[in-house]
Write a protein that holds these residues in place. Structure first.
Motif, PDB file in Angstrom:
ATOM      1  N   GLU A   1     -16.177 -51.454  30.380  1.00  0.00           N
ATOM      2  CA  GLU A   1     -15.826 -51.158  28.987  1.00  0.00           C
ATOM      3  C   GLU A   1     -16.773 -51.891  28.038  1.00  0.00           C
ATOM      4  N   GLU A   2     -17.313 -51.150  27.086  1.00  0.00           N
ATOM      5  CA  GLU A   2     -18.164 -51.744  26.053  1.00  0.00           C
ATOM      6  C   GLU A   2     -17.712 -51.241  24.685  1.00  0.00           C
ATOM      7  N   ASP A   3     -17.534 -52.158  23.778  1.00  0.00           N
ATOM      8  CA  ASP A   3     -17.102 -51.811  22.406  1.00  0.00           C
ATOM      9  C   ASP A   3     -15.821 -50.979  22.418  1.00  0.00           C
ATOM     10  N   GLY A   4     -14.921 -51.328  23.380  1.00  0.00           N
ATOM     11  CA  GLY A   4     -13.621 -50.674  23.419  1.00  0.00           C
ATOM     12  C   GLY A   4     -13.613 -49.305  24.060  1.00  0.00           C
ATOM     13  N   GLU A   5     -14.756 -48.885  24.637  1.00  0.00           N
ATOM     14  CA  GLU A   5     -14.814 -47.569  25.261  1.00  0.00           C
ATOM     15  C   GLU A   5     -15.426 -47.659  26.656  1.00  0.00           C
ATOM     16  N   PHE A   6     -14.927 -46.784  27.522  1.00  0.00           N
ATOM     17  CA  PHE A   6     -15.533 -46.622  28.841  1.00  0.00           C
ATOM     18  C   PHE A   6     -16.559 -45.507  28.778  1.00  0.00           C
TER      19      PHE A   6
END
Length: 900
Positions: free
Chosen positions: A222-227
């Protein structure tokens, strides 16, 4: 596969000699190799120990050489059949099966074989594998489990991990984080790649639920709240997932249970029951077996109506505490909802693996073994008897009339076993044991859940020399072309057809096992007649062996009780006729003189008339002029006793036994001079060539007859006779007594021996509609039993590279469907009869009866399905298997020519 760099050869190996007096750099003796094969069979594994894999083709050649005595004919160890070369390096081929493609051998025994026969290719033929502990058990890690991991965002970031035996989902996660240099605080998802589609890994599951030999795993951070991979909730579905729209997107992500097929990626409305099961990796056996269960109407309706939930027995220690029943119920409801073209059955497989570890992993398994386990587990999970009563066996029940005894046995069984499985699939067999000595009869009535029907072994034609020792005519010599399973009874019929005798003959078959002495082994009618490397003799006797009370004795001519002077002869005595010294001197001696004594030599030695019978009479007196003395002993005795010079009856070992092949006497004629014998053995006779007829197809009715054929128990399975007070090789016969509504017939296509496994590819002729078993039921009061085929589990190919599919009759749609993993399509009904080499499990349903007890004809199959495909269309089930070319192919697979 290890190369010379991976597994360096020990320089001292070539000069090392194992314990024993034999120089192991030379070809070993047959006895040494027999001992080595036995050591391999008895060898036990130790953790971290090294074993070697040997091609089954080479291993079988070694076994054949030891069996036939030609140990010099074995070539170097050659593993070319199980290896492949890629980029200059050798690797073990994929999906090989033990005792089908290879045999594992402990390192120390492999080194001995290497010294005996050497290695064909040093780079290819050393295949070393380690013994590891898995699920608490030791096993050889033939295929080390490799996980190819890669980053979802950057596919150039990747690594390969070799799974350790003690790895878990938690430890694997930690290793992945280390290999990809991730942070332990990262929010991470793991996906298994099914082709081009993603399947979210449930980390609560066993590691064996996902990883077998090689598996691709995508790691999404997960990066910046997104997968990176979107459209999938981070929380895996519950154990029995629902029809959630969260997996309806077209991104190729599949739910791990009731989900769209990875091949479609979407939920599809379809015919209820026409639902495939995704292949999770060698799980076609599971899909094939479950499709058969799904098309059993009584079982299906029981689960779809949720009736099973009231019967779940969570406290039964023999079951799975209801988990298996719940899994089957939810999977069955998903398949018959009409909402799914296919379902991923990973959770169902996981539950089975949890309670039956042999089904863990992703190696190919046996569909029948899985079906048997599931049905047995369902029975225990759904057993309505919550507390099984203790019921003591009563010998008094056996004294009841047969029908009452059977009913009582079923009643007792039902007191401890009461479930939908018993109601629908269980029947009753009558088992009869007869002691060969005292003729004590023991009858039992036992339940069954399926019938395993025998198929004949592959027919390999071999040559066997048989010499017939007639009493009053010239002997005959045959070269019989037989199979490994041809019996004495069958060989006798073959010879009599050739001889066409005017009067009835009675024969006893025997062979001489050793070249160092003349002790014989009698052969029973049901014994196999093949004796590799030696002759089989057939002694004509005067009396009918089928008549109760007939007895046999063997007459040997020897010098000093040890050295053989001629072939032994077998004689018979009629019922009530005693064996006396006078009978031996008159009857037996006259036959001996006719066949084995040289009259001229007698005249030269005795100086008298060669035709003077008085000069050839025998006694046990001290008179040195007598030509022989008489001794007697039981079978196999080494210390014979003199027969007194009286005419009193000579007793047999057991005067009450009627087993003529074990209760016989050995009579020894001890002669003074070997020179009077002509050494006649019938070797100069002209051989008559004959070959047994070989079959092309097997009728299903034949397999049922073989199942109920009387057979004699082996030495290892001998029965304790309560009357004789000892173990005896009793005759055993099974008979059908009570048949269930759903009858499962398992064709025993897979033949397992001590050293090998093979598939029997006979075409079986299978009735599709109207299989009438009424006449095959021993119970005279049984209702009409007429069955129709409703499902078939099919196996294609070999044991190691085969594939399972299934066909099933959907009674709601009145159509047949073909199930091949995730696909489910309407198909043509099997032709009548259905002839194919692929059916492995047959499922039949009994026709219901009307008020008059007559079977009701089921509804006809939809007419549209009876039309045959147009030219160029896919063949029907039957047309693909009943062509002349297919028949010839099957004959070639089941029959080979070989010369002894």
């Amino acid at each position: 596969m290890p190369t010379p760099e991976d597994v360096p050869m020990d320089e001292n190996d070539a000069g090392r000699v194992a314990e024993g007096s034999q120089d192991e750099s030379k070809t070993p003796s047959r006895e040494v190799l027999k001992k080595l094969l036995n050591e391999v069979e008895m060898a036990e594994m130790e953790e971290n120990e090294m074993w070697y894999l040997i091609s089954q083709k080479w291993w079988n050649s070694l076994i054949k050489a030891v069996r036939d005595g030609f140990v010099d004919d074995v070539g170097p160890i050659d593993n070319s059949q199980i290896s492949e070369c890629r980029n200059g390096s050798f690797f073990l081929k994929q999906r090989l099966a033990e005792q089908v493609d290879y045999t594992p051998v402990p390192e120390i025994l492999f080194k001995r074989l290497e010294r005996f026969y050497h290695i064909d290719d040093d780079r290819r033929d050393y295949i070393q594998r380690r013994v590891v502990r898995k699920d608490g058990k030791l096993c050889i890690e033939v295929y080390p489990r490799i996980v190819h991991i890669t980053s979802a965002r950057n596919r150039d970031i990747k690594a390969d991990l070799v799974l350790r035996p003690d790895d878990t989902m938690v430890s694997l996660r930690e290793r992945v984080i280390g290999e990809l240099s991730l942070s332990t605080t990262d929010n991470i998802r793991f996906y298994v790649m099914n082709g081009e589609n993603y399947e979210l890994i449930d980390t609560a599951q066993s590691i064996d639920s996902y990883f077998d030999t090689v598996q691709k795993v995508v790691v999404d951070v997960e990066e910046d709240g997104e997968f990176f991979i979107k459209g999938k909730s981070a929380t895996p579905k519950s154990l029995f997932g629902t029809q959630s729209s969260s997996s309806h997107g077209g991104n190729g992500i599949s739910n791990s249970y009731n989900s769209p097929s990875p091949s479609t990626g979407v939920v599809t409305r379809t015919t209820p029951g026409a639902c495939g099961l995704s292949n999770l990796g060698n799980t076609c056996f599971m899909a094939s077996a479950f499709q058969c269960l799904s098309n059993m109407p009584p079982l299906r309706e029981y689960f779809l109506a949720n009736t099973y939930q009231n019967d779940i027995n969570e406290d039964n220690p023999l079951g799975t505490h209801g988990h298996l029943a719940m899994a089957v119920g939810e999977l069955m409801k998903g398949m018959w909802s009409g909402d799914y073209a296919s379902i991923n059955p990973r959770k169902f497989k996981s539950i089975i693996g949890q309670f039956a570890p042999r089904f863990n992993g992703y190696s190919q398994q046996d569909a029948h073994e899985l079906m048997a386990y599931v049905l047995d587990g369902l029975h225990e999970d759904l057993n309505r008897i919550k507390k099984k009563p203790y019921i003591e066996d009563s010998d008094e029940d056996a004294k009841l009339p047969e029908a009452e005894y059977a009913a009582k046995s079923w009643e007792v069984y039902k007191m401890r076993n009461d479930s939908i499985i018993v109601d629908t699939l269980h029947g009753q067999l009558k088992s009869t044991l007869i002691c060969p000595v005292c003729e004590k009869i023991s009858i039992k009535f036992d339940p069954f859940g399926y019938l395993s029907l025998p198929l004949p072994p592959k027919e390999q034609i071999v040559k066997q020399t048989v010499i017939v020792m007639f009493l009053t005519r010239k002997w005959a010599k045959f070269s019989l072309g037989i199979t490994d399973t041809t019996t004495v009874e069958e060989a006798e019929r073959l010879m009599l057809d050739k001889l066409q005798p005017e009067q009835q003959h009675h024969f006893v078959f025997f062979h001489v096992p050793s070249q160092y002495h003349d002790d014989i082994t009698m052969m029973r009618p049901g014994d196999r007649v093949r004796m590799p490397g030696r002759e089989v003799y057939v002694a004509e006797v005067e009396h009918d062996l089928q008549v109760k009370g007939t007895r046999l004795f063997v007459a040997y001519n020897r010098i000093k009780l040890v050295r053989s002077a001629s072939l032994p002869m077998i004689y018979s005595l009629p019922t009530g006729y005693p064996l006396t010294r006078g009978f031996l001197n008159d009857h037996v001696f006259s036959t001996t003189k006719h066949f084995f004594i040289n009259p001229k030599a007698v005249a030269e030695l005795g100086g008298g008339n060669s035709n003077d019978d008085d000069s050839m009479s025998g006694s046990n007196s001290a008179d040195e002029r007598e030509p022989y003395k008489l001794f007697v002993g039981p079978p196999g005795s080494t210390a014979s006793l003199p027969i007194p010079p009286t005419d009193d009856p000579i007793p047999f070992p057991d005067e009450n036994s009627h087993d003529i092949y074990s209760n016989f006497l050995q009579i020894v004629f001890q002669w003074k001079d070997l020179k009077i014998f002509n050494q006649y053995k019938g070797n100069e006779l002209i051989e008559r060539e004959m070959t047994v007829s070989t079959r092309r197809k097997v009728l299903l009715q034949e397999t049922l007859d073989w199942f109920t054929t009387k057979e004699q128990l082996g030495e290892q399975d001998s029965w304790y006779c309560p009357q004789c007070k000892k173990h005896e090789r009793a005759t055993k016969q099974l008979a059908l007594w009570k048949l269930p509504e759903i009858l499962i017939l398992h064709l025993k296509r897979f033949q397992y021996t001590k050293w090998s496994r093979e598939k029997l590819t006979w075409e079986v002729v299978i009735p599709v509609r109207g299989l009438d078993l009424t006449d095959k039921v021993a119970n005279p009061n049984h209702e009409k039993a007429i069955y129709d085929l409703i499902a078939v589990s099919r196996h294609y190919g070999s044991l190691s590279g085969g594939h399972y599919t299934a066909i099933g009759y959907n009674d709601r749609e009145q159509k047949w469907f073909d199930f091949n993993d995730s696909s489910a399509n309407p198909t043509y009904p099997p032709a009548e009869p259905y002839e194919s080499s692929d059916p492995y499990i047959l499922v039949y349903r009994r026709r219901k009866l009307d008020s008059n007890g007559k079977p009701i004809e089921p509804s006809a199959v939809s007419e549209s399905l009876h039309s045959r495909p147009k030219r160029g269309a896919a063949p029907t089930i039957s047309s693909a298997t009943s062509s002349a070319s297919s028949s010839r192919h099957q004959v070639d697979e089941n029959m080979e020519m070989e010369e002894d």
